[in-house]
Structures are given as C-alpha cells and as structure tokens.
Motif scaffolding. Structure first.
Motif, short mmCIF file in Angstrom:
data_model
loop_
_atom_site.label_atom_id
_atom_site.label_comp_id
_atom_site.label_asym_id
_atom_site.label_seq_id
_atom_site.Cartn_x
_atom_site.Cartn_y
_atom_site.Cartn_z
N UNK A 350 0.81 -1.21 0.00
CA UNK A 350 0.00 0.00 0.00
C UNK A 350 0.85 1.27 0.00
N UNK A 351 2.13 1.14 0.19
CA UNK A 351 3.00 2.30 0.34
C UNK A 351 4.05 2.32 -0.77
N UNK A 352 4.15 3.44 -1.48
CA UNK A 352 5.17 3.60 -2.50
C UNK A 352 6.52 3.90 -1.90
N UNK A 353 7.58 3.86 -2.73
CA UNK A 353 8.93 4.08 -2.19
C UNK A 353 9.14 5.47 -1.61
N UNK A 354 8.58 6.50 -2.25
CA UNK A 354 8.77 7.86 -1.72
C UNK A 354 8.04 8.05 -0.40
N UNK A 355 6.82 7.54 -0.32
CA UNK A 355 6.06 7.65 0.92
C UNK A 355 6.72 6.80 2.02
N UNK A 356 7.28 5.64 1.66
CA UNK A 356 7.97 4.80 2.65
C UNK A 356 9.13 5.55 3.26
N UNK A 357 9.90 6.22 2.42
CA UNK A 357 11.04 6.98 2.93
C UNK A 357 10.57 8.12 3.82
N UNK A 359 7.76 8.27 5.62
CA UNK A 359 7.28 7.73 6.89
C UNK A 359 8.45 7.30 7.78
N UNK A 360 9.46 6.68 7.17
CA UNK A 360 10.63 6.24 7.96
C UNK A 360 11.34 7.44 8.57
N UNK A 361 11.53 8.51 7.78
CA UNK A 361 12.22 9.69 8.31
C UNK A 361 11.40 10.37 9.40
N UNK A 416 10.68 19.77 10.08
CA UNK A 416 11.00 18.75 9.07
C UNK A 416 9.85 17.77 8.89
N UNK A 417 9.23 17.37 10.01
CA UNK A 417 8.10 16.43 9.94
C UNK A 417 6.96 17.05 9.14
N UNK A 418 6.64 18.30 9.44
CA UNK A 418 5.54 18.96 8.73
C UNK A 418 5.85 19.12 7.25
N UNK A 419 7.08 19.49 6.92
CA UNK A 419 7.44 19.68 5.51
C UNK A 419 7.39 18.37 4.75
N UNK A 420 7.83 17.29 5.37
CA UNK A 420 7.76 15.99 4.69
C UNK A 420 6.31 15.57 4.45
N UNK A 421 5.46 15.80 5.45
CA UNK A 421 4.05 15.46 5.27
C UNK A 421 3.39 16.36 4.23
N UNK A 422 3.71 17.64 4.24
CA UNK A 422 3.14 18.57 3.27
C UNK A 422 3.50 18.20 1.84
N UNK A 423 4.69 17.65 1.66
CA UNK A 423 5.13 17.27 0.32
C UNK A 423 4.20 16.22 -0.30
N UNK A 424 3.61 15.37 0.54
CA UNK A 424 2.69 14.34 0.05
C UNK A 424 1.23 14.72 0.32
#
Length: 448
Positions: A350-357, A359-361, A416-424
């Motif tokens: 259910x998770x693509x490679x970009x989203x996986x990265x 979530x991990x970060x 950083x967490x907010x920016x990563x979430x905003x990107x998706x």
C-alpha cells in the motif's frame, strides 16, 4: 501614468521590495547559521580529539601494563616504565608526561628542564594552575583539561587539550595532550564558507531579480493564469528538489562518516602491533592485547553499521517499510532502554517508495525527539490504513510540552516532519499533556 505602466510598476515594486527583504533576511539568518556551524565544527573537532586522546592514552597504558600489573613497585621498575613512555611519541607534537600526586614532574620528553621540579603552583597565561587542575581532573573529573602550554614544534604558547588518569599504586598521574590551535583555523574556515555561500546566494537572487525585472518590462501585460500555474509547478519541483538534495546529502555524509572512525582503527592497529611484539617476545600480554583489539574492532564495525543505517536504512530498500521500522524500533529500544512497541496494520504494497522513505524519516525524527526531550519510559509506533489515508502515530508517556511553544520555536525537528508530510499533501496533528504525547501523521494513499 498609463495603465500598462501602472501595472508594470505594481509588478516590479513588490519584486524589488521582496528581494530587498530576502537579502536582509538572508544576511540575518547567515549570521545565526555562521555561529551555529562554527559551534558545531568546534564541538565535532573537540569530540574527535577527545576520542583520539583516549586511544593514545590506552596505548600508553598497554605499553607499561606488563610492568604495572606485575606487582613489582621498586624504583627500577618505575624507571623502566618512564623510559618506555618517554619514547612513545606520536605525531609532531604528541608525547606523554608523568607527575606524582604532589605535582612533581617525573618525565617530560620535550621539556627536560621540568623533570624533578614541583610544579603544583605553576599557572598558564590565563592564571589557571595547570598541574593542580590536571590532578583534580584525573581524581574527580572526566580526565580532560584545557589550558595553555608551549608547543614544541613552534615554541609558541597555544591552547592544549589534555587527558590524564591516575596510577594509584605508583602515585602517578599519566597523561597526554593535543594542541588545538587548528580548531580556530577550522572554525574560521567554516565561517568563511558560510559567508561565501551567503554572498553567492545574494548575487544569485540579485541576478534573478534583474532578469525578472527585464522580463516584466519586456513582457508588459503578458501575465495570465497559465503563468501562475507554471510558477506553482516550478515551486513544487523546487520543493521536491530540496527534499532530494537532503537525501543525497545524508548519503554523502554516510560515506564520509566511515572515514571518521579512522582514529579508532589506527588505535586498533597499534593494539595488534603491540600484541605481535608481545607474542614475538613470548610475552604473556600478547593474547590479551589481541582480545582487546578484536573487541574494539567489533565495536568500531558496529558503530559504522549503526551510523550507516541511521543515514540510509538498507532494509527499507530490500525488505520494505515494515521491516525497516521494526529494526529501527528495536535499535532505539536497545540504545535508550525506552520500552518501544511497533504495531503495523497495513500491507507493504500500500506504500510507494517515496512515501515509505517519508514515513521512515518522520518516525526517525519523532523517536529522536522522544529520546532527547520526553523523559519517557515507553513509546508506541503504529501505522495503519484508514479511509484512503496512511495514519502514523508515535506516542510516549513522557513529561509532555506546550505544543504552541513548540510551533513558535526555531527547532527543526517538527518543522522537518511537517514539511515531509506537506510534500505528500498530508497533515500533522500534535497533542501533548503530562504523561502522554501523541504525534499523528496522515498521508493520502496514491494508487499507481
């Protein structure tokens, strides 16, 4: 003024004012960045020098261990130990020194005039009683001491970082030191690099602004909805490029950190060489030195693997997100002793490679905040799929904090967490009271 001139003026003035504001902001932020980077460089260098000193002193201890551990405390044995230490120099200005517990110098290979003198009252140019401070650090502190001393290669008085230990049975203080005049050079270079980067950025902004002004004048009223959409697409691509560059930088740092452990490996090499000499002479300490070297080599290898995993987890590429998070949680629990539970309620497909990265970060950043600030004893990491959304929760039973103050702070963790979430196109929710803090991240599931 004609209407077209008014439109051009209204287009140009905000651009010029924005550029001036950005330049002022860049200069203001550059000063802060310059100070932070200088402190980081100095802290990193000092940490490396402390580790190097520990390794050198461990080597010196291993050189005299057969004499010290032999149980013979006569004058001849001690003189043999002093002779061995006086020959064990390293680098251009590296040497070992020995004082008794009353501040009398027993051995100094670079300043023979000090041998036999009571130096307990001697001070450096700042008024620090050097030998007294070294004795106190060896007895009650961590063994490290900063002071000013004459550098043998130049004859100049410069800063020195020493590491000392007490040999209680002999009443000795054994130590060594490294001159730290290169720290100031490295800090100055760091400041110059930041200043150069800021100047380049400002020139780039100015150049871009000039080109933009010329385009506005040349284009006139050729501004429409399609131009705005193009600008939005460019901004999205720029944000993606920033994220990609950040990941590339992490990979580069991962490679470079492998070289940073070279001092430990050099010390291990000395350990093995010492073991070889002991075995060649038929001494009893050879096997023990081999065992010590092997243990330290294993620790060095483990450190390299840990650093590499933190920067770029290999399991994320090979076995997927769930396995990578599980390993991260187990390593976090082992390192911090915080009991951590991982719950996975969705399939890896259910998770693509970009989203996986991403979530991990986010989990990596969240657990780092728990370790640094929460004072928690338990933590829970869960990831589920609900109504077309990936829902990630990180909870802990720590002391909590003011979420409004966290949003207004200059820390980069939550940003950083907010920016990563905003990107998706995701969202971040943070709730905290004393005894419970929960971070929830929701990211839409995108079907290929």
């Amino acid at each position: 003024m004609q209407l077209k001139h008014k439109i051009v003026t209204l287009s140009v003035l905000p651009l010029i004012l924005s550029v001036l504001f950005i330049c002022v902001l860049v200069f203001a932020q550059s000063r802060k960045l310059e100070e932070e980077q200088a402190r980081l460089v100095e802290s990193s260098i000092m940490t490396a020098k402390k580790a190097e000193l520990r390794n050198y002193l461990s080597l010196a201890m291993s050189l005299i261990a057969p004499l010290y551990d032999g149980g013979v405390d006569d004058e001849a044995t001690r003189n043999r130990a002093l002779a061995i230490l006086s020959q064990a120099n390293f680098g251009r200005d590296g040497y070992f020194f020995v004082y008794d517990q009353h501040g009398k110098n027993l051995m100094h290979p670079r300043q023979a005039e000090l041998v036999g003198k009571e130096l307990i009252t001697m001070t450096d140019k700042n008024g620090l009683p050097v030998i007294k401070a070294l004795l106190n650090s060896a007895r009650e502190g961590d063994g490290y001491q900063l002071y000013d001393w004459q550098k043998p290669s130049t004859g100049q008085i410069t800063g020195k970082l020493a590491y000392v230990v007490m040999l209680d049975r002999w009443g000795w203080m054994l130590g060594t030191g490294i001159y730290i005049d290169d720290v100031e050079v490295a800090t100055l270079k760091s400041r110059q690099e930041v200043a150069s980067g800021v100047l380049t950025t400002v020139l780039a902004i100015a150049s871009f602004s000039l080109v933009a002004v010329l385009v506005i004048f040349a284009g006139g009223l050729m501004l429409n909805v399609s131009e705005h959409r193009l600008a939005d697409r460019k901004l999205t691509l720029l944000n993606q490029r920033i994220v990609n560059l950040q990941e590339e930088e992490r990979s580069r740092v991962s490679r470079e950190l492998h070289d940073g452990i070279s001092q430990e490996l050099v010390s291990i090499k000395f350990q093995y060489e010492l073991a070889a000499m002991e075995l060649a002479r038929g001494g009893e300490g050879g096997l023990e030195n081999l065992r010590k070297g092997t243990t330290r080599l294993g620790a060095a290898i483990g450190e390299i693997r840990r650093i590499s995993h933190d920067l770029r987890p290999s399991l994320l590429d090979t076995l997927g997100l769930s396995a990578a998070i599980d390993q991260q949680v187990r390593e976090f629990e082992q390192r911090t002793s915080i009991r951590t539970q991982y719950e996975c309620g969705m399939a890896a497909t259910d998770v693509g490679p970009e989203v996986s990265l991403t979530l991990f970060r986010i989990i990596q950043e969240a657990l780092a905040n728990v370790e640094r600030h929460a004072k928690a004893t338990t933590a829970i990491v869960s990831i589920t799929a609900q109504q077309g959304m990936i829902v990630l929760r990180v909870e802990d039973n720590g002391v909590g904090f003011d979420t409004n103050a966290a949003d207004d702070s200059h820390g980069i963790g939550l940003r950083n967490i907010r920016e990563r979430a905003d990107h998706h196109l995701g969202s971040v929710t943070l709730a905290s009271v004393h005894g419970r803090t929960e971070l929830q991240v929701q990211i839409p599931i995108v079907n290929a």
